[in-house]
Design a protein around this motif. Structure first.
Motif, PDB file in Angstrom:
ATOM      1  N   LYS A 133      -2.004  26.407  54.172  1.00 50.99           N
ATOM      2  CA  LYS A 133      -0.728  26.573  54.855  1.00 50.99           C
ATOM      3  C   LYS A 133       0.307  27.188  53.907  1.00 50.99           C
ATOM      4  O   LYS A 133       0.463  26.762  52.768  1.00 50.99           O
ATOM      5  N   GLN A 134       0.966  28.229  54.396  1.00 53.94           N
ATOM      6  CA  GLN A 134       1.983  28.883  53.580  1.00 53.94           C
ATOM      7  C   GLN A 134       3.207  27.977  53.445  1.00 53.94           C
ATOM      8  O   GLN A 134       3.671  27.400  54.419  1.00 53.94           O
ATOM      9  N   PRO A 135       3.722  27.827  52.234  1.00 53.74           N
ATOM     10  CA  PRO A 135       4.927  26.990  52.076  1.00 53.74           C
ATOM     11  C   PRO A 135       6.133  27.641  52.742  1.00 53.74           C
ATOM     12  O   PRO A 135       6.235  28.870  52.806  1.00 53.74           O
ATOM     13  N   ARG A 136       6.997  26.818  53.249  1.00 45.91           N
ATOM     14  CA  ARG A 136       8.203  27.346  53.881  1.00 45.91           C
ATOM     15  C   ARG A 136       9.178  27.849  52.804  1.00 45.91           C
ATOM     16  O   ARG A 136       9.306  27.231  51.749  1.00 45.91           O
ATOM     17  N   PRO A 137       9.862  28.952  53.079  1.00 44.36           N
ATOM     18  CA  PRO A 137      10.848  29.426  52.096  1.00 44.36           C
ATOM     19  C   PRO A 137      12.027  28.466  52.018  1.00 44.36           C
ATOM     20  O   PRO A 137      12.380  27.800  52.992  1.00 44.36           O
ATOM     21  N   LYS A 138      12.627  28.386  50.850  1.00 47.21           N
ATOM     22  CA  LYS A 138      13.797  27.531  50.674  1.00 47.21           C
ATOM     23  C   LYS A 138      15.022  28.211  51.279  1.00 47.21           C
ATOM     24  O   LYS A 138      15.277  29.392  51.016  1.00 47.21           O
TER      25      LYS A 138
END
Length: 500
Positions: free
Chosen positions: A6-11
């Motif tokens: 799963k791609q991490p969500r951008p901050k």
């Protein structure tokens, strides 16, 4: 089959050294830029919008390092089909692009060319409190004349600009000096081009921080700073340092006194005498236009930027006091600076092209006005037409359309209309002055309800129950009278604001 990672969500955060500007801030800046542009235009300057991106070669001040020119600018390398890479950068000011524009289009431009420019600039520097990597500048420059009338005009225009945006006379001072005078002082001292000269200029630049005694020590053997660290000095004998002290302390009670003291400081130096003559000419031209020492004065302590400029230098300083974050009183300081830079265009043309100009730090100027309570931190929001009955949506849109056609900022509530309380909370959050309310009964009777939200808030804060009855903040009127009643309330509130 392996499970896909799963791609991490951008901050959701702004990059370091940058910030977001919302409605009221953007509107205040636009209003100020419009006011400044009005003064510049009145003085005969034309607007110029140049590219935010320049080649690093054109910017000139920052050249490619070993890998990338990342000192001071945001830069990147672009490659063409032959893999020839050009370094590009975001502009770090509005003056370097002007030099490129003038050199490129000089055959089509009038001489002298008078232009103003406004917009963001970017500097790849360490951010700090109140120091951002993107900020607005507002410049005006005259290119193609060596006349001191151009420099005097810039100073007069700067004075007019400050007063136009809300800094009254007495709360600011435009201070003027001249690089040639400093060159004359260095000549009298016998300081040639090189490391010693640069060290002397750096020491002079510290005059406002360390004072006369500190400059004497730094020109000599050195001094202990406030932290107890010892700072090595330039190593000059006391008598050789004396012309610098005479220069820095030459301000007299009148312009004539200051000019006489400067003539003594530069001695027999021809270039120094030329600088004093230029200051005298500027003072005469400014006095002829009614700009006295209460607005513009000759001040030899203006030394910042002397290494860059070639003639007159000027700085606009706000003289009123504000409280810092620790509650201590301090002067706000400089909000604009400029001067004559006759060598900048020469990089492109090979020929000297005289130029002079000024740059206003718009964000600092806005901060100064906020500190003095001279600009509102909150914009007046739109009139909100609430929705009581979705079957009458077209009628609500007709109301808001009528208000907009009359030049009144207005909107229909577009959220979920089921909870009427949420609609009024929305109007409060928007800082709306008025809410218009109408349901089936009102439409049937040809009526509407008008709620004066500003008056309602004031009554809730200050009034007794009896005052509530005598000054209702919500009333009914004919639908046909909506526009007149709304305008009446808005005019009354604007008048009260101006009276306050």
């Amino acid at each position: 089959m392996a499970k896909q990672k799963k791609q991490p969500r951008p901050k959701a955060q702004t990059p370091k050294g940058f910030r977001d500007y919302f409605g009221a801030e953007v509107n205040r800046r636009k209003e100020m830029l419009d006011q400044i542009a009005g003064v510049y235009h009145r003085y005969g300057f034309d607007a110029l919008e140049s590219s935010a991106v320049e080649t690093v070669e054109a910017l000139g001040k920052f050249l490619p390092d070993v890998d990338r020119p990342n000192e001071g600018v945001f830069a990147w390398q672009e490659f063409d089909e032959k893999d020839n890479g050009d370094w590009m950068a975001l502009r770090y000011d509005l003056t370097a692009p002007l030099a490129r524009v003038y050199a490129q289009h000089r055959n089509d431009l009038p001489t002298p060319y008078r232009r103003y420019a406004m917009g963001p600039v970017w500097r790849n520097e360490k951010p700090g409190p109140g120091r951002f990597r993107q900020f607005y500048q507002c410049d005006a420059d005259t290119v193609g004349t060596a006349s001191m009338a151009a420099d005097a005009e810039i100073c007069a225009m700067l004075s007019d600009t400050l007063e136009t945006v809300g800094i009254p006379r007495g709360d600011y001072l435009v201070r003027v000096n001249n690089r040639k005078v400093m060159n004359g002082v260095l000549e009298v001292m016998g300081v040639e081009e090189g490391a010693t000269r640069d060290a002397v200029l750096r020491t002079i630049d510290k005059f406002d921080k360390v004072g006369e005694a500190g400059v004497r020590e730094l020109l000599g053997k050195g001094r202990l700073d406030a932290s107890g660290a010892y700072i090595d000095g330039v190593g000059l004998e006391a008598d050789r340092a004396e012309p610098v002290i005479a220069f820095l302390t030459s301000k007299g009670d009148t312009a004539a006194d200051t000019l006489a003291n400067l003539r003594a400081a530069v001695g027999d130096s021809a270039v120094g005498a030329e600088g004093v003559n230029e200051l005298e000419e500027m003072a005469t031209l400014l006095a002829a236009q009614g700009y006295g020492p209460d607005r513009i004065e000759i001040d030899p302590s203006v030394v910042r930027g002397l290494g860059y400029y070639t003639g007159p230098v000027y700085e606009a300083e706000l003289t009123f006091e504000i409280l810092d974050e620790k509650g201590r009183k301090r002067q706000f300081g400089s909000v604009a600076g400029g001067g004559r830079y006759d060598d900048l265009v020469k990089r492109f043309t090979g020929q000297a092209v005289p130029a002079t100009g000024v740059s206003i730090g718009v964000d600092r100027l806005l901060a100064a006005l906020e500190a003095k309570g001279r600009v509102s931190k909150v914009d007046v929001g739109p009139v909100v037409v609430t929705v009581m009955d979705k079957s009458h949506l077209a009628d609500y849109q007709a109301m808001v359309g009528e208000l907009r056609q009359a030049g009144i900022r207005a909107e229909v509530y577009l959220g979920n209309p089921k909870n009427f309380g949420n609609q009024l909370k929305y109007a409060d959050k928007r800082n709306s002055p008025i809410a218009i309310i109408a349901g089936s009964d009102e439409f049937e009777a040809g009526k509407i309800q008008i709620k004066d939200l500003v008056l309602g808030a004031k009554i809730a804060e200050n009034a007794t129950l009896e005052e509530w009855k005598s000054r209702p903040s919500q009333f009914e009127c004919d639908r046909a009278d909506m526009l007149a009643k709304v305008r009446e309330i808005l005019d009354a509130e604007t008048g009260a604001e101006n009276d306050g």
